[in-house]
Design a protein around this motif. Sequence first.
Motif, PDB file in Angstrom:
ATOM      1  N   GLY A   4       0.823  -1.211   0.000  1.00 22.50           N
ATOM      2  CA  GLY A   4       0.000   0.000   0.000  1.00 22.50           C
ATOM      3  C   GLY A   4       0.858   1.262   0.000  1.00 22.50           C
ATOM      4  N   VAL A   5       1.930   1.225   0.779  1.00 22.27           N
ATOM      5  CA  VAL A   5       2.835   2.379   0.851  1.00 22.27           C
ATOM      6  C   VAL A   5       3.536   2.577  -0.499  1.00 22.27           C
ATOM      7  CG1 VAL A   5       4.911   3.313   1.962  1.00 22.27           C
ATOM      8  CG2 VAL A   5       3.177   2.146   3.343  1.00 22.27           C
ATOM      9  N   LYS A   6       3.949   1.453  -1.112  1.00 26.67           N
ATOM     10  CA  LYS A   6       4.583   1.544  -2.429  1.00 26.67           C
ATOM     11  C   LYS A   6       3.603   2.092  -3.462  1.00 26.67           C
ATOM     12  CE  LYS A   6       7.994  -2.033  -1.626  1.00 26.67           C
ATOM     13  NZ  LYS A   6       8.309  -3.455  -1.767  1.00 26.67           N
ATOM     14  N   ASN A   7       2.364   1.657  -3.324  1.00 22.02           N
ATOM     15  CA  ASN A   7       1.327   2.123  -4.244  1.00 22.02           C
ATOM     16  C   ASN A   7       1.086   3.625  -4.098  1.00 22.02           C
ATOM     17  OD1 ASN A   7      -0.783   1.655  -6.203  1.00 22.02           O
ATOM     18  ND2 ASN A   7      -2.200   2.102  -4.518  1.00 22.02           N
ATOM     19  N   LEU A   8       1.157   4.096  -2.857  1.00 21.22           N
ATOM     20  CA  LEU A   8       0.989   5.531  -2.602  1.00 21.22           C
ATOM     21  C   LEU A   8       2.026   6.323  -3.407  1.00 21.22           C
ATOM     22  CD1 LEU A   8       0.395   6.898   0.988  1.00 21.22           C
ATOM     23  CD2 LEU A   8       1.783   8.149  -0.621  1.00 21.22           C
ATOM     24  N   LEU A   9       3.257   5.816  -3.394  1.00 20.06           N
ATOM     25  CA  LEU A   9       4.317   6.479  -4.149  1.00 20.06           C
ATOM     26  C   LEU A   9       4.014   6.443  -5.647  1.00 20.06           C
ATOM     27  CD1 LEU A   9       7.272   7.710  -3.542  1.00 20.06           C
ATOM     28  CD2 LEU A   9       8.074   5.584  -4.539  1.00 20.06           C
ATOM     29  N   SER A  10       3.512   5.308  -6.127  1.00 23.13           N
ATOM     30  CA  SER A  10       3.267   5.259  -7.577  1.00 23.13           C
ATOM     31  C   SER A  10       2.052   6.103  -7.975  1.00 23.13           C
ATOM     32  CB  SER A  10       3.168   3.813  -8.102  1.00 23.13           C
ATOM     33  OG  SER A  10       2.225   3.092  -7.394  1.00 23.13           O
ATOM     34  N   VAL A  11       1.097   6.231  -7.074  1.00 21.88           N
ATOM     35  CA  VAL A  11      -0.023   7.149  -7.340  1.00 21.88           C
ATOM     36  C   VAL A  11       0.519   8.565  -7.511  1.00 21.88           C
ATOM     37  CG1 VAL A  11      -2.010   8.291  -6.263  1.00 21.88           C
ATOM     38  CG2 VAL A  11      -1.847   5.799  -6.209  1.00 21.88           C
ATOM     39  N   LEU A  12       1.384   8.959  -6.586  1.00 22.37           N
ATOM     40  CA  LEU A  12       1.923  10.325  -6.642  1.00 22.37           C
ATOM     41  C   LEU A  12       2.821  10.526  -7.853  1.00 22.37           C
ATOM     42  CD1 LEU A  12       2.397  10.832  -2.857  1.00 22.37           C
ATOM     43  CD2 LEU A  12       1.009  12.270  -4.336  1.00 22.37           C
ATOM     44  N   LEU A  43       3.013   7.365  13.410  1.00 24.30           N
ATOM     45  CA  LEU A  43       3.773   6.222  12.890  1.00 24.30           C
ATOM     46  C   LEU A  43       3.646   6.112  11.372  1.00 24.30           C
ATOM     47  CD1 LEU A  43       2.789   3.718  15.687  1.00 24.30           C
ATOM     48  CD2 LEU A  43       5.162   4.115  14.970  1.00 24.30           C
ATOM     49  N   SER A  44       2.419   6.151  10.873  1.00 26.98           N
ATOM     50  CA  SER A  44       2.230   5.956   9.429  1.00 26.98           C
ATOM     51  C   SER A  44       2.970   7.034   8.633  1.00 26.98           C
ATOM     52  CB  SER A  44       0.742   5.949   9.069  1.00 26.98           C
ATOM     53  OG  SER A  44       0.157   7.218   9.288  1.00 26.98           O
ATOM     54  N   THR A  45       2.830   8.290   9.057  1.00 28.80           N
ATOM     55  CA  THR A  45       3.466   9.364   8.273  1.00 28.80           C
ATOM     56  C   THR A  45       4.986   9.322   8.386  1.00 28.80           C
ATOM     57  OG1 THR A  45       3.110  10.902  10.127  1.00 28.80           O
ATOM     58  CG2 THR A  45       1.508  10.958   8.320  1.00 28.80           C
ATOM     59  N   THR A  46       5.485   8.895   9.542  1.00 26.99           N
ATOM     60  CA  THR A  46       6.942   8.810   9.687  1.00 26.99           C
ATOM     61  C   THR A  46       7.499   7.730   8.755  1.00 26.99           C
ATOM     62  OG1 THR A  46       6.816   9.560  11.973  1.00 26.99           O
ATOM     63  CG2 THR A  46       8.822   8.391  11.347  1.00 26.99           C
ATOM     64  N   ILE A  47       6.824   6.595   8.723  1.00 26.70           N
ATOM     65  CA  ILE A  47       7.283   5.504   7.855  1.00 26.70           C
ATOM     66  C   ILE A  47       7.210   5.935   6.388  1.00 26.70           C
ATOM     67  CG2 ILE A  47       6.740   3.165   7.033  1.00 26.70           C
ATOM     68  CD1 ILE A  47       5.814   2.548   9.950  1.00 26.70           C
ATOM     69  N   ILE A  48       6.097   6.527   6.009  1.00 25.45           N
ATOM     70  CA  ILE A  48       5.918   6.906   4.598  1.00 25.45           C
ATOM     71  C   ILE A  48       6.906   8.001   4.199  1.00 25.45           C
ATOM     72  CG2 ILE A  48       4.281   7.917   2.949  1.00 25.45           C
ATOM     73  CD1 ILE A  48       2.086   6.388   4.667  1.00 25.45           C
ATOM     74  N   HIS A  49       7.081   8.957   5.082  1.00 26.73           N
ATOM     75  CA  HIS A  49       8.047  10.038   4.807  1.00 26.73           C
ATOM     76  C   HIS A  49       9.446   9.463   4.547  1.00 26.73           C
ATOM     77  CE1 HIS A  49      10.529  13.600   5.364  1.00 26.73           C
ATOM     78  NE2 HIS A  49      11.164  12.988   6.340  1.00 26.73           N
ATOM     79  N   TYR A  80      10.210   6.441   3.637  1.00 20.31           N
ATOM     80  CA  TYR A  80      10.201   5.645   2.412  1.00 20.31           C
ATOM     81  C   TYR A  80      10.352   6.568   1.192  1.00 20.31           C
ATOM     82  CZ  TYR A  80       8.801   2.563  -1.321  1.00 20.31           C
ATOM     83  OH  TYR A  80       8.783   1.867  -2.489  1.00 20.31           O
ATOM     84  N   PHE A  81       9.611   7.655   1.195  1.00 17.98           N
ATOM     85  CA  PHE A  81       9.700   8.629   0.098  1.00 17.98           C
ATOM     86  C   PHE A  81      11.134   9.106  -0.083  1.00 17.98           C
ATOM     87  CE2 PHE A  81       5.207  10.572  -0.502  1.00 17.98           C
ATOM     88  CZ  PHE A  81       4.747   9.327  -0.850  1.00 17.98           C
ATOM     89  N   GLU A  82      11.732   9.520   1.023  1.00 15.17           N
ATOM     90  CA  GLU A  82      13.089  10.052   0.943  1.00 15.17           C
ATOM     91  C   GLU A  82      14.055   8.987   0.424  1.00 15.17           C
ATOM     92  OE1 GLU A  82      14.298  13.154   3.627  1.00 15.17           O
ATOM     93  OE2 GLU A  82      12.883  13.965   2.162  1.00 15.17           O
ATOM     94  N   SER A  83      13.833   7.732   0.825  1.00 14.27           N
ATOM     95  CA  SER A  83      14.724   6.661   0.357  1.00 14.27           C
ATOM     96  C   SER A  83      14.570   6.440  -1.149  1.00 14.27           C
ATOM     97  CB  SER A  83      14.426   5.358   1.107  1.00 14.27           C
ATOM     98  OG  SER A  83      13.258   4.752   0.578  1.00 14.27           O
ATOM     99  N   ILE A 138       4.552  17.997   0.980  1.00 10.66           N
ATOM    100  CA  ILE A 138       4.409  17.860   2.429  1.00 10.66           C
ATOM    101  C   ILE A 138       3.631  16.596   2.750  1.00 10.66           C
ATOM    102  CG2 ILE A 138       3.376  18.933   4.492  1.00 10.66           C
ATOM    103  CD1 ILE A 138       3.653  21.599   2.771  1.00 10.66           C
ATOM    104  N   ILE A 139       4.067  15.932   3.807  1.00 10.29           N
ATOM    105  CA  ILE A 139       3.285  14.792   4.282  1.00 10.29           C
ATOM    106  C   ILE A 139       2.909  15.058   5.738  1.00 10.29           C
ATOM    107  CG2 ILE A 139       5.453  13.490   4.620  1.00 10.29           C
ATOM    108  CD1 ILE A 139       3.571  10.998   4.136  1.00 10.29           C
ATOM    109  N   THR A 140       1.631  14.881   6.036  1.00 11.62           N
ATOM    110  CA  THR A 140       1.164  15.151   7.389  1.00 11.62           C
ATOM    111  C   THR A 140       0.059  14.171   7.800  1.00 11.62           C
ATOM    112  OG1 THR A 140       0.602  16.963   8.903  1.00 11.62           O
ATOM    113  CG2 THR A 140      -0.627  16.869   6.839  1.00 11.62           C
ATOM    114  N   GLN A 141      -0.345  14.258   9.054  1.00 15.08           N
ATOM    115  CA  GLN A 141      -1.322  13.319   9.616  1.00 15.08           C
ATOM    116  C   GLN A 141      -2.745  13.841   9.484  1.00 15.08           C
ATOM    117  OE1 GLN A 141       0.862  14.996  11.925  1.00 15.08           O
ATOM    118  NE2 GLN A 141       2.493  13.746  11.076  1.00 15.08           N
ATOM    119  N   GLY A 142      -3.651  12.930   9.199  1.00 12.70           N
ATOM    120  CA  GLY A 142      -5.061  13.266   9.332  1.00 12.70           C
ATOM    121  C   GLY A 142      -5.476  13.098  10.786  1.00 12.70           C
TER     122      GLY A 142
END
Length: 269
Positions: A11-19, A118-124, A126-129, A173-177
């Motif tokens: 799902g996280v990888k998919n988020l990146l490909s959506v963007l 947690l979710s935003t920290t992990i995704i952030h 991952y994006f940077e990597s 920017i990535i932030t929490q809902g």
Amino acid sequence: FGGASVKDASGVKNLLSVLEKVGYKDTLVVVSAMAKTTNALENIIEVYFDNKQSINQNLLELEEFHLKIVDELFENRATKLSQLVHNYFEELKTFFKKNKAKNYSFVYDQVVCYGELLSTTIIHHYFESQGQKSFWLDARECIKTDDYYRSANLNWEQTQSSINSKVKGHQFIITQGFIGSNSNNFTTTLGREGSDYSAAIFAYALNAESVTIWKDVPGVLNGDPRVFKNTELLHQISYREAIELAFYGASVIHPKTLQPLQRKEIPLY
Ligand code: ASP
Ligand code: MG
């Protein structure tokens, strides 16, 4: 991005490909807690208040769930990120150990916010990597509310000016809902499924071109697909109809989401 859309590493990888498809420029991404993390945290709070058994095992399971996602996202174990995830759980443990407050709703908000942190920290990370520069924003510095824990009301004026000053100069920017803070800087939450509302608040304050809610369903249907078989996709509906749908329980949209968008005629996809 709702919790189901980031329920695991793919799902996280998919988020990146959506963007990658829709573009990152001048984009603010609002993310919920992964999968059923909020429910798991709710459960931990209940056990804590029941005082019957230790919560350490439950916390450990939730930590392992997040660490597993980290491991799947990074080929070479991301030690720094794993440490950050671990630190959040240490913070939680310390909170429970030290807490003297009896107010359930107060405790609830101080705890459930970790799902989104947690979710935003992990995704952030991952994006940077993956070479995508991103700015991790603590939504609690922007979404300013009253003290009504678990269903806080927005202070629009303060929120508007905080968003403007925090977001300035950042293109992605990535932030929490879901989470905000009150005037004493204690964490508050906007009510279950409140991440869509957070996105609408940011969009309103930033005069966004549009808001897109990425979910695990194709869009707004004319019936609940869990109940009805032959549901049809509604390609376009008015704000008014959407508000009515949400009001009468269509869980695809949080009822508070539409109003700020309608006021500025910001389309919701
Ligand atoms: N994580 C929160 C919840 O499960 C907020 C959201 O999903 O929108 O209610
Ligand atoms: Mg959710």
